[in-house]
Design an enzyme around this catalytic site. Structure first.
Site: not given
Length: 269
Positions: A147, A160
């Protein structure tokens, strides 16, 4: 005299290929001539739809369930798909999860789940895949989907960001250790991509405005799949240990600005 044996097709396993980036990647690699292993967690129908699309392209497809909250057993799906399809040449660690919870409100179970799915799971799946590739003796490719938060933080996404940052460095260690076996390992770091995970399934990305993203829109899953396909393909043999951002320029703005700016004033000097 017997006829020469036709070369066996390459096999790619894509985790979380029941929708979004995973499905787009499965289809893209099938178009490139690979047979495809599909894993799913909750959406069997979606996984079967991906497999059927692969088969319409003339490639083999197999489907296996993988619940990355159940480790290490979940990684057995990699071995199963390798056995069913005959070999394993490419692993795309795409399955993931996240949370938007303030740091002070996070519960240990939530942190543990995100880290298992987004970091420990890819580690174990990558280990299983690499062992098959080493045994086969002719190299392979591993692509970890991280990401933009592999590189920059986001408020409310502590586990995350920790997992994706960790997966980015894990990618680099894997690249160093597996290079002698002819296995390349790279990361692909998407920004905001129109997928079910972001609530944008079947969105026309060109009709959506994102003022804080330099290209002015979210990305399409097929745009991420194209980069993954390059890294999994014959033209990326000298590319390893790198992280490829596919984010419309979001990282140049910072992910917070990229998603929070509401107008184009920043474009004016």
């Amino acid at each position: 005299m017997s006829a020469p044996t036709a070369p066996r097709s390459k096999v790619a396993v894509i985790t979380g290929a029941d929708s979004g980036i995973g499905r787009a990647t499965a289809v893209r690699l099938a178009r490139a001539g690979m047979d495809i292993g599909v894993t799913w967690h909750t959406d069997l129908e979606g996984a079967e739809a991906t497999a059927e699309e692969v088969r319409t392209l003339g490639r083999r497809a197999a489907v296996a369930r993988m619940d990355l909250t159940r480790l290490p057993a979940a990684a057995d799906a990699v071995d199963e798909l390798c056995e069913r399809l005959g070999r394993l040449d490419v692993l795309v660690n795409n399955a993931g999860t996240g949370t938007m919870t303030p740091f002070l409100d996070l519960e240990p179970d939530t942190v543990r789940e995100v880290l298992d799915v987004d970091l420990v799971g890819p580690f174990l799946c990558g280990q299983r895949a690499a062992r098959h590739m080493v045994r086969q003796g002719d190299g392979g490719r591993i692509v970890n989907v991280t990401s933009v938060h592999e590189h920059q933080p986001r408020v409310g996404a502590a586990p995350y960001c920790a997992a994706k940052g960790g997966l980015g460095l894990l990618t680099q260690v894997m690249a160093l250790e597996l290079a002698e076996h002819g296995i390349t390992v790279n990361a692909v770091a998407p920004g905001e991509i129109a997928t079910p995970m972001t609530g944008q399934e079947d969105t026309d990305v060109h009709s959506e405005k994102r003022p804080g993203v330099p290209l002015g829109r979210p990305g399409d899953a097929r745009e991420v799949a194209a980069v993954i396909a390059f890294l999994a393909g014959p033209e990326a043999t000298y590319v390893t240990g790198a992280s490829w951002s596919v984010d419309g320029g979001m990282l140049r703005m910072g992910p917070q600005a990229g998603s929070h700016l509401t107008d184009d004033e920043w474009r004016r000097p």
